[in-house]
Design an enzyme around this catalytic site. Structure first.
Site, PDB file in Angstrom:
ATOM      1  N   LYS A   9       0.844  -1.201   0.000  1.00 46.15           N
ATOM      2  CA  LYS A   9       0.000   0.000   0.000  1.00 46.15           C
ATOM      3  C   LYS A   9       0.885   1.261   0.000  1.00 46.15           C
ATOM      4  O   LYS A   9       2.098   1.188   0.246  1.00 46.15           O
ATOM      5  CB  LYS A   9      -0.909  -0.044   1.235  1.00 46.15           C
ATOM      6  CG  LYS A   9      -1.873  -1.245   1.249  1.00 46.15           C
ATOM      7  CD  LYS A   9      -2.714  -1.252   2.527  1.00 46.15           C
ATOM      8  CE  LYS A   9      -3.613  -2.463   2.618  1.00 46.15           C
ATOM      9  NZ  LYS A   9      -4.423  -2.464   3.873  1.00 46.15           N
ATOM     10  N   TYR A  49     -11.971  -2.847  -2.894  1.00 43.74           N
ATOM     11  CA  TYR A  49     -12.504  -3.059  -1.534  1.00 43.74           C
ATOM     12  C   TYR A  49     -14.032  -3.136  -1.512  1.00 43.74           C
ATOM     13  O   TYR A  49     -14.647  -2.873  -0.473  1.00 43.74           O
ATOM     14  CB  TYR A  49     -12.013  -1.959  -0.601  1.00 43.74           C
ATOM     15  CG  TYR A  49     -10.608  -2.183  -0.063  1.00 43.74           C
ATOM     16  CD1 TYR A  49     -10.254  -3.384   0.573  1.00 43.74           C
ATOM     17  CD2 TYR A  49      -9.637  -1.192  -0.156  1.00 43.74           C
ATOM     18  CE1 TYR A  49      -8.981  -3.587   1.075  1.00 43.74           C
ATOM     19  CE2 TYR A  49      -8.350  -1.394   0.353  1.00 43.74           C
ATOM     20  CZ  TYR A  49      -8.036  -2.598   0.969  1.00 43.74           C
ATOM     21  OH  TYR A  49      -6.773  -2.792   1.479  1.00 43.74           O
ATOM     22  N   ASN A 112      -1.462  -0.309   7.475  1.00 47.83           N
ATOM     23  CA  ASN A 112      -0.876  -1.631   7.738  1.00 47.83           C
ATOM     24  C   ASN A 112      -0.083  -2.192   6.548  1.00 47.83           C
ATOM     25  O   ASN A 112       0.136  -3.381   6.437  1.00 47.83           O
ATOM     26  CB  ASN A 112      -1.939  -2.593   8.254  1.00 47.83           C
ATOM     27  CG  ASN A 112      -3.059  -2.817   7.278  1.00 47.83           C
ATOM     28  OD1 ASN A 112      -3.039  -2.296   6.161  1.00 47.83           O
ATOM     29  ND2 ASN A 112      -4.042  -3.593   7.673  1.00 47.83           N
ATOM     30  N   HIS A 115      -1.513  -5.568   1.511  1.00 47.80           N
ATOM     31  CA  HIS A 115      -2.776  -6.274   1.305  1.00 47.80           C
ATOM     32  C   HIS A 115      -2.487  -7.671   0.774  1.00 47.80           C
ATOM     33  O   HIS A 115      -1.588  -7.842  -0.052  1.00 47.80           O
ATOM     34  CB  HIS A 115      -3.652  -5.543   0.277  1.00 47.80           C
ATOM     35  CG  HIS A 115      -4.743  -6.403  -0.271  1.00 47.80           C
ATOM     36  ND1 HIS A 115      -5.938  -6.575   0.381  1.00 47.80           N
ATOM     37  CD2 HIS A 115      -4.791  -7.194  -1.374  1.00 47.80           C
ATOM     38  CE1 HIS A 115      -6.687  -7.433  -0.320  1.00 47.80           C
ATOM     39  NE2 HIS A 115      -6.006  -7.826  -1.386  1.00 47.80           N
ATOM     40  N   GLU A 126      -9.215 -10.681  -7.608  1.00 48.06           N
ATOM     41  CA  GLU A 126      -8.299  -9.543  -7.466  1.00 48.06           C
ATOM     42  C   GLU A 126      -7.211  -9.574  -8.545  1.00 48.06           C
ATOM     43  O   GLU A 126      -6.843  -8.527  -9.079  1.00 48.06           O
ATOM     44  CB  GLU A 126      -7.704  -9.524  -6.064  1.00 48.06           C
ATOM     45  CG  GLU A 126      -8.765  -9.173  -5.004  1.00 48.06           C
ATOM     46  CD  GLU A 126      -8.282  -9.207  -3.575  1.00 48.06           C
ATOM     47  OE1 GLU A 126      -9.032  -8.740  -2.688  1.00 48.06           O
ATOM     48  OE2 GLU A 126      -7.166  -9.708  -3.309  1.00 48.06           O
TER      49      GLU A 126
HETATM   50  P1  ATP Z   1      -6.314  -6.382   3.428  1.00 47.61           P
HETATM   51  O1  ATP Z   1      -7.627  -6.669   2.726  1.00 47.61           O
HETATM   52  O2  ATP Z   1      -5.851  -4.957   3.243  1.00 47.61           O
HETATM   53  O3  ATP Z   1      -5.270  -7.402   3.147  1.00 47.61           O
HETATM   54  P2  ATP Z   1      -7.318  -7.612   5.768  1.00 47.61           P
HETATM   55  O4  ATP Z   1      -7.869  -8.637   4.839  1.00 47.61           O
HETATM   56  O5  ATP Z   1      -6.393  -8.055   6.848  1.00 47.61           O
HETATM   57  O6  ATP Z   1      -6.548  -6.490   4.988  1.00 47.61           O
HETATM   58  P3  ATP Z   1      -9.919  -6.391   5.778  1.00 47.61           P
HETATM   59  O7  ATP Z   1     -10.960  -6.724   6.757  1.00 47.61           O
HETATM   60  O8  ATP Z   1     -10.045  -6.904   4.383  1.00 47.61           O
HETATM   61  O9  ATP Z   1      -8.488  -6.791   6.408  1.00 47.61           O
HETATM   62  O10 ATP Z   1      -9.791  -4.808   5.747  1.00 47.61           O
HETATM   63  C1  ATP Z   1      -9.168  -4.159   4.669  1.00 47.61           C
HETATM   64  C2  ATP Z   1      -8.351  -3.013   5.180  1.00 47.61           C
HETATM   65  O11 ATP Z   1      -9.208  -2.062   5.776  1.00 47.61           O
HETATM   66  C3  ATP Z   1      -7.352  -3.378   6.282  1.00 47.61           C
HETATM   67  O12 ATP Z   1      -6.132  -3.831   5.790  1.00 47.61           O
HETATM   68  C4  ATP Z   1      -7.200  -2.066   7.008  1.00 47.61           C
HETATM   69  O13 ATP Z   1      -6.218  -1.242   6.398  1.00 47.61           O
HETATM   70  C5  ATP Z   1      -8.553  -1.422   6.840  1.00 47.61           C
HETATM   71  N1  ATP Z   1      -9.334  -1.612   8.053  1.00 47.61           N
HETATM   72  C6  ATP Z   1      -9.876  -2.757   8.503  1.00 47.61           C
HETATM   73  N2  ATP Z   1     -10.516  -2.582   9.659  1.00 47.61           N
HETATM   74  C7  ATP Z   1     -10.375  -1.264   9.955  1.00 47.61           C
HETATM   75  C8  ATP Z   1     -10.807  -0.433  11.024  1.00 47.61           C
HETATM   76  N3  ATP Z   1     -11.514  -0.920  12.031  1.00 47.61           N
HETATM   77  N4  ATP Z   1     -10.461   0.878  10.986  1.00 47.61           N
HETATM   78  C9  ATP Z   1      -9.730   1.379   9.966  1.00 47.61           C
HETATM   79  N5  ATP Z   1      -9.288   0.653   8.932  1.00 47.61           N
HETATM   80  C10 ATP Z   1      -9.611  -0.647   8.917  1.00 47.61           C
HETATM   81 MG    MG Z   2      -9.001  -8.152   3.161  1.00 44.84          MG
END
Ligand code: ATP
Ligand code: MG
Length: 137
Positions: A9, A49, A112, A115, A126
């Site tokens: 990211k 997303y 974080n 992805h 994706e």
């Molecule tokens: P990614 O899809 O980015 O790999 P993930 O699968 O671990 O991450 P998801 O639930 O898909 O997590 O959420 C996508 C992204 O949304 C997360 O990586 C994070 O950056 C953001 N995100 C998730 N939960 C929160 C939250 N509570 N507050 C802010 N941002 C969040």
């Molecule tokens: Mg995810």
């Protein structure tokens, strides 16, 4: 053979973590089959997303993903979807174990750095969203 979509990211790129992240996947033994750097539009981030569109953080998340260059990759290897997520660590860096990418390199859920697809079907979708078939070796 299994493939997954991994993206560094904008925060990971800005912090200079591209080679660190690629190394971890490479050293594990996975094979890089596609890579490019691009700044996604917000509309594209919203497609990526789409499953999170009802969540309160959706808009900020899409603004963030489209805020700067992203390194989009496809990695290949046995169990790469699930194990890739293991290398990445839990969504919130508060919960991700030391030794994982997020555990070692991040402190905030909204920043974080990486992805990874959350399952084989998501991975297919994706990869198709981010890459044309001819971009994969
Ligand atoms: P990614 O899809 O980015 O790999 P993930 O699968 O671990 O991450 P998801 O639930 O898909 O997590 O959420 C996508 C992204 O949304 C997360 O990586 C994070 O950056 C953001 N995100 C998730 N939960 C929160 C939250 N509570 N507050 C802010 N941002 C969040
Ligand atoms: Mg995810």
């Amino acid at each position: 053979i299994e493939r997954t979509f991994i993206a560094i990211k904008p925060d990971g790129v800005q912090r200079g973590l591209i080679s660190e992240i690629i190394s971890r996947f490479e050293r594990k033994g996975y094979k890089l089959v596609a890579i490019k750097i691009l700044t996604p539009t917000k509309e594209f981030a919203m497609l990526h997303y789409d499953d999170l569109k009802e969540r309160p953080f959706f808009n900020g998340l899409c603004d963030f993903l489209s805020s700067g260059p992203v390194v989009a990759m496809v990695w290949e290897g046995q169990g790469v979807v699930k194990y890739g997520r293991k290398l990445i660590g839990a969504t919130s860096p508060h919960n991700s174990e030391p030794g994982t990418i997020r555990g070692d390199l991040a402190i905030s859920v909204g920043r974080n750095i990486i992805h990874g697809s959350d399952g084989p079907e998501t991975a297919k979708n994706e990869i198709n969203l981010w890459f044309k078939p001819e971009e994969l070796v």
